[in-house]
Design a protein around this motif. Sequence first.
Motif, PDB file in Angstrom:
ATOM      1  N   SER A   1       0.690  -1.458   0.117  1.00 27.45           N
ATOM      2  CA  SER A   1       0.195  -0.391  -0.060  1.00 27.45           C
ATOM      3  C   SER A   1       1.118   1.282  -0.387  1.00 27.45           C
ATOM      4  CB  SER A   1      -0.933   0.689   1.177  1.00 27.45           C
ATOM      5  OG  SER A   1      -1.528  -0.824   1.168  1.00 27.45           O
ATOM      6  N   LEU A   2       1.464   1.014   0.852  1.00 34.70           N
ATOM      7  CA  LEU A   2       2.864   2.444   0.858  1.00 34.70           C
ATOM      8  C   LEU A   2       3.238   2.844  -0.460  1.00 34.70           C
ATOM      9  CD1 LEU A   2       4.362   4.333   2.820  1.00 34.70           C
ATOM     10  CD2 LEU A   2       5.871   2.484   3.387  1.00 34.70           C
ATOM     11  N   PHE A   3       3.641   1.576  -1.232  1.00 35.39           N
ATOM     12  CA  PHE A   3       4.091   2.115  -2.642  1.00 35.39           C
ATOM     13  C   PHE A   3       3.287   2.720  -3.602  1.00 35.39           C
ATOM     14  CE2 PHE A   3       5.125   1.648  -6.811  1.00 35.39           C
ATOM     15  CZ  PHE A   3       6.447   1.501  -7.317  1.00 35.39           C
ATOM     16  N   PHE A   4       1.797   2.945  -3.435  1.00 36.99           N
ATOM     17  CA  PHE A   4       1.303   3.590  -4.581  1.00 36.99           C
ATOM     18  C   PHE A   4       0.734   4.972  -3.478  1.00 36.99           C
ATOM     19  CE2 PHE A   4      -2.038  -0.342  -2.664  1.00 36.99           C
ATOM     20  CZ  PHE A   4      -2.991   1.157  -2.001  1.00 36.99           C
ATOM     21  N   TYR A   5       0.885   4.628  -2.274  1.00 42.77           N
ATOM     22  CA  TYR A   5       0.740   5.983  -1.950  1.00 42.77           C
ATOM     23  C   TYR A   5       2.457   7.094  -1.700  1.00 42.77           C
ATOM     24  CZ  TYR A   5      -2.793   4.149   1.458  1.00 42.77           C
ATOM     25  OH  TYR A   5      -3.967   3.352   1.512  1.00 42.77           O
ATOM     26  N   LEU A   6       3.294   6.419  -2.595  1.00 46.25           N
ATOM     27  CA  LEU A   6       4.354   7.531  -2.529  1.00 46.25           C
ATOM     28  C   LEU A   6       4.077   7.634  -3.720  1.00 46.25           C
ATOM     29  CD1 LEU A   6       7.235   5.116  -0.635  1.00 46.25           C
ATOM     30  CD2 LEU A   6       6.845   7.973  -0.542  1.00 46.25           C
ATOM     31  N   ARG A   7       3.978   6.965  -4.447  1.00 46.65           N
ATOM     32  CA  ARG A   7       3.858   6.973  -5.646  1.00 46.65           C
ATOM     33  C   ARG A   7       3.389   8.849  -6.277  1.00 46.65           C
ATOM     34  NH1 ARG A   7       2.034   2.645 -10.086  1.00 46.65           N
ATOM     35  NH2 ARG A   7      -0.052   3.189  -9.229  1.00 46.65           N
ATOM     36  N   LEU A   8       1.554   8.501  -5.431  1.00 45.89           N
ATOM     37  CA  LEU A   8       1.049   9.494  -5.728  1.00 45.89           C
ATOM     38  C   LEU A   8       1.589  11.117  -4.986  1.00 45.89           C
ATOM     39  CD1 LEU A   8      -2.415   8.341  -4.532  1.00 45.89           C
ATOM     40  CD2 LEU A   8      -2.012   9.779  -6.359  1.00 45.89           C
ATOM     41  N   THR A   9       1.860  10.660  -3.985  1.00 45.50           N
ATOM     42  CA  THR A   9       2.859  11.978  -3.238  1.00 45.50           C
ATOM     43  C   THR A   9       3.689  12.028  -4.016  1.00 45.50           C
ATOM     44  OG1 THR A   9       2.539  10.651  -0.824  1.00 45.50           O
ATOM     45  CG2 THR A   9       4.527  12.227  -1.107  1.00 45.50           C
ATOM     46  N   TYR A  10       5.146  11.739  -4.750  1.00 49.22           N
ATOM     47  CA  TYR A  10       6.018  12.027  -5.730  1.00 49.22           C
ATOM     48  C   TYR A  10       5.380  12.803  -6.791  1.00 49.22           C
ATOM     49  CZ  TYR A  10       9.124  11.425  -9.490  1.00 49.22           C
ATOM     50  OH  TYR A  10      10.417  11.788 -10.951  1.00 49.22           O
ATOM     51  N   THR A  11       4.045  12.582  -7.795  1.00 47.61           N
ATOM     52  CA  THR A  11       2.922  13.229  -8.042  1.00 47.61           C
ATOM     53  C   THR A  11       2.579  14.243  -8.044  1.00 47.61           C
ATOM     54  OG1 THR A  11       1.701  11.806  -8.514  1.00 47.61           O
ATOM     55  CG2 THR A  11       2.882  11.386 -10.349  1.00 47.61           C
ATOM     56  N   THR A  12       2.805  14.793  -6.654  1.00 47.30           N
ATOM     57  CA  THR A  12       1.694  15.751  -6.102  1.00 47.30           C
ATOM     58  C   THR A  12       2.879  16.744  -5.772  1.00 47.30           C
ATOM     59  OG1 THR A  12       0.041  13.733  -5.579  1.00 47.30           O
ATOM     60  CG2 THR A  12       0.434  16.418  -3.891  1.00 47.30           C
ATOM     61  N   THR A  13       3.944  16.396  -5.182  1.00 41.00           N
ATOM     62  CA  THR A  13       4.534  17.252  -4.776  1.00 41.00           C
ATOM     63  C   THR A  13       6.139  17.688  -5.649  1.00 41.00           C
ATOM     64  OG1 THR A  13       5.573  15.478  -3.055  1.00 41.00           O
ATOM     65  CG2 THR A  13       4.036  16.788  -2.291  1.00 41.00           C
ATOM     66  N   LEU A  14       6.288  16.102  -6.452  1.00 40.73           N
ATOM     67  CA  LEU A  14       7.588  16.673  -6.696  1.00 40.73           C
ATOM     68  C   LEU A  14       7.716  16.754  -8.366  1.00 40.73           C
ATOM     69  CD1 LEU A  14       9.867  13.842  -5.016  1.00 40.73           C
ATOM     70  CD2 LEU A  14       9.395  16.107  -4.659  1.00 40.73           C
ATOM     71  N   THR A  15       6.779  16.363  -9.192  1.00 39.41           N
ATOM     72  CA  THR A  15       6.222  16.153 -10.129  1.00 39.41           C
ATOM     73  C   THR A  15       6.281  18.119 -11.127  1.00 39.41           C
ATOM     74  OG1 THR A  15       5.232  15.203 -10.896  1.00 39.41           O
ATOM     75  CG2 THR A  15       7.015  14.216 -10.844  1.00 39.41           C
ATOM     76  N   LEU A  16       6.235  18.232 -12.446  1.00 38.10           N
ATOM     77  CA  LEU A  16       5.357  19.550 -12.976  1.00 38.10           C
ATOM     78  C   LEU A  16       4.759  19.335 -13.755  1.00 38.10           C
ATOM     79  CD1 LEU A  16       8.318  22.096 -13.060  1.00 38.10           C
ATOM     80  CD2 LEU A  16       6.552  21.443 -11.066  1.00 38.10           C
ATOM     81  N   PRO A  17       3.282  19.402 -14.115  1.00 40.63           N
ATOM     82  CA  PRO A  17       3.392  19.179 -15.086  1.00 40.63           C
ATOM     83  C   PRO A  17       3.760  19.922 -16.593  1.00 40.63           C
ATOM     84  CG  PRO A  17       1.954  20.824 -14.011  1.00 40.63           C
ATOM     85  CD  PRO A  17       2.790  20.422 -13.335  1.00 40.63           C
ATOM     86  N   PRO A  18       3.348  19.336 -17.343  1.00 40.26           N
ATOM     87  CA  PRO A  18       2.429  17.566 -18.138  1.00 40.26           C
ATOM     88  C   PRO A  18       3.350  16.544 -17.390  1.00 40.26           C
ATOM     89  CG  PRO A  18       3.244  19.007 -19.960  1.00 40.26           C
ATOM     90  CD  PRO A  18       4.236  19.677 -18.978  1.00 40.26           C
ATOM     91  N   ASN A  19       4.773  16.708 -17.700  1.00 44.77           N
ATOM     92  CA  ASN A  19       5.147  15.848 -17.336  1.00 44.77           C
ATOM     93  C   ASN A  19       5.267  15.084 -15.880  1.00 44.77           C
ATOM     94  OD1 ASN A  19       5.931  16.685 -19.896  1.00 44.77           O
ATOM     95  ND2 ASN A  19       8.010  17.562 -19.239  1.00 44.77           N
ATOM     96  N   THR A  20       5.072  14.257 -15.904  1.00 44.33           N
ATOM     97  CA  THR A  20       5.391  13.395 -14.542  1.00 44.33           C
ATOM     98  C   THR A  20       6.365  12.697 -14.112  1.00 44.33           C
ATOM     99  OG1 THR A  20       3.863  11.776 -15.252  1.00 44.33           O
ATOM    100  CG2 THR A  20       2.637  13.073 -14.151  1.00 44.33           C
ATOM    101  N   LEU A  21       7.262  12.724 -15.462  1.00 44.99           N
ATOM    102  CA  LEU A  21       9.150  12.235 -14.945  1.00 44.99           C
ATOM    103  C   LEU A  21       9.430  12.819 -14.825  1.00 44.99           C
ATOM    104  CD1 LEU A  21       7.976   8.978 -18.346  1.00 44.99           C
ATOM    105  CD2 LEU A  21       8.356   8.611 -15.225  1.00 44.99           C
ATOM    106  N   GLN A  22      11.215  12.522 -14.230  1.00 45.81           N
ATOM    107  CA  GLN A  22      11.900  13.054 -14.092  1.00 45.81           C
ATOM    108  C   GLN A  22      13.140  13.410 -15.437  1.00 45.81           C
ATOM    109  OE1 GLN A  22      13.184  13.830 -10.337  1.00 45.81           O
ATOM    110  NE2 GLN A  22      11.977  15.233  -9.791  1.00 45.81           N
ATOM    111  N   MET A  23      12.468  13.054 -17.057  1.00 43.58           N
ATOM    112  CA  MET A  23      13.496  13.160 -17.664  1.00 43.58           C
ATOM    113  C   MET A  23      13.491  14.117 -18.689  1.00 43.58           C
ATOM    114  SD  MET A  23      12.937   8.941 -18.754  1.00 43.58           S
ATOM    115  CE  MET A  23      12.804   7.825 -17.010  1.00 43.58           C
ATOM    116  N   LYS A  24      14.502  14.078 -19.429  1.00 44.09           N
ATOM    117  CA  LYS A  24      14.385  15.085 -20.370  1.00 44.09           C
ATOM    118  C   LYS A  24      13.838  14.800 -21.504  1.00 44.09           C
ATOM    119  CE  LYS A  24      18.204  17.698 -18.447  1.00 44.09           C
ATOM    120  NZ  LYS A  24      17.332  19.161 -17.319  1.00 44.09           N
TER     121      LYS A  24
END
Length: 315
Positions: free
Chosen positions: A289-312
């Motif tokens: 369960s913690l894994f998918f909560y962390l994934r949601l946390t990651y997209t909410t706080t550590l990524t910028l739209p429209p890219n949800t991946l930290q890639m060039k």
Amino acid sequence: MSPTIYTIILSSLATGTIITMTSFHWLMAWIGLELNTLAIIPIISTLHHPRSTEAATKYFLTQAAASAMILFSSMINAWNMGTWDITQMSYAPSNILLSLALALKLGLAPAHFWLPEVVQGSTLSTAFIIATWQKLGPMSLIYMTMNNLPSTILLMLGLTSSAIGGWSGLNQTQTRKIMAYSSIAHLGWMAMIASIMSNIMIMSLVVYLMMTTALFTSLICSKSKTIKDTATTWTTSRTLAIIMMLTLLSLGGLPPLTGFLPKWLVLEELIMQNLSPMATAMAMSALLSLFFYLRLTYTTTLTLPPNTLQMKVKW
């Protein structure tokens, strides 16, 4: 839906749960559950969309079946023991049937299949009612019949719910479905401790209700229906993004936060009852369960739209 009708339906919903929670006679408890079910059907189907109609139908059929099973188990008990008192369920077959009926009503695995579908077919606010308020009636029945319910069945229901809630949630991109599987996993923890210590179960329920309310409110404010949508939360409000992050981590059960407390107490109690393998399995399923909560946390706080991946580059 007009405000007057909506008010009447919501008050019926509240009344149904209150009747169930305050009754000592099985017929009254059943009436409360039925009133509750009938009140939420129009709320689910307000969208006038095939998906919501399907969700309402599924919800009605499962809840009606579960209510019928509850009534049937209480009738068997009354036939054999001569009492309709909820706290006097002393006939073993009716107890087994009752625990399975309550599992179906709550959406505990393996009777959980209806819950994600119904939640996905509803609006976020309706999903919020299904994941929180609708759990109160059946949980109060579990609390009242606690001393007689077969603990082996409850322990197995708890373990399977926690594991399936974790496993299935990993695969989802829709926030409503993630919350449904989260609900299944949390109810698993409550079922696990129900037959051992009822006060920990109540505390788990209260903490779960508080955190789910906070998260659903955040999702409704930011209109986030998929994981990708949560990335835009910070544009609405930075504070909301931070609250959402803390709530998600708390639901996952990370130590300094509130959500860790019920998990810790449940595990401690299981170990004290010499159920260490069960405690280990529960702790491992909490990691899923913690894994998918962390994934949601990651997209909410550590990524910028429209890219949800930290890639060039996109690929």
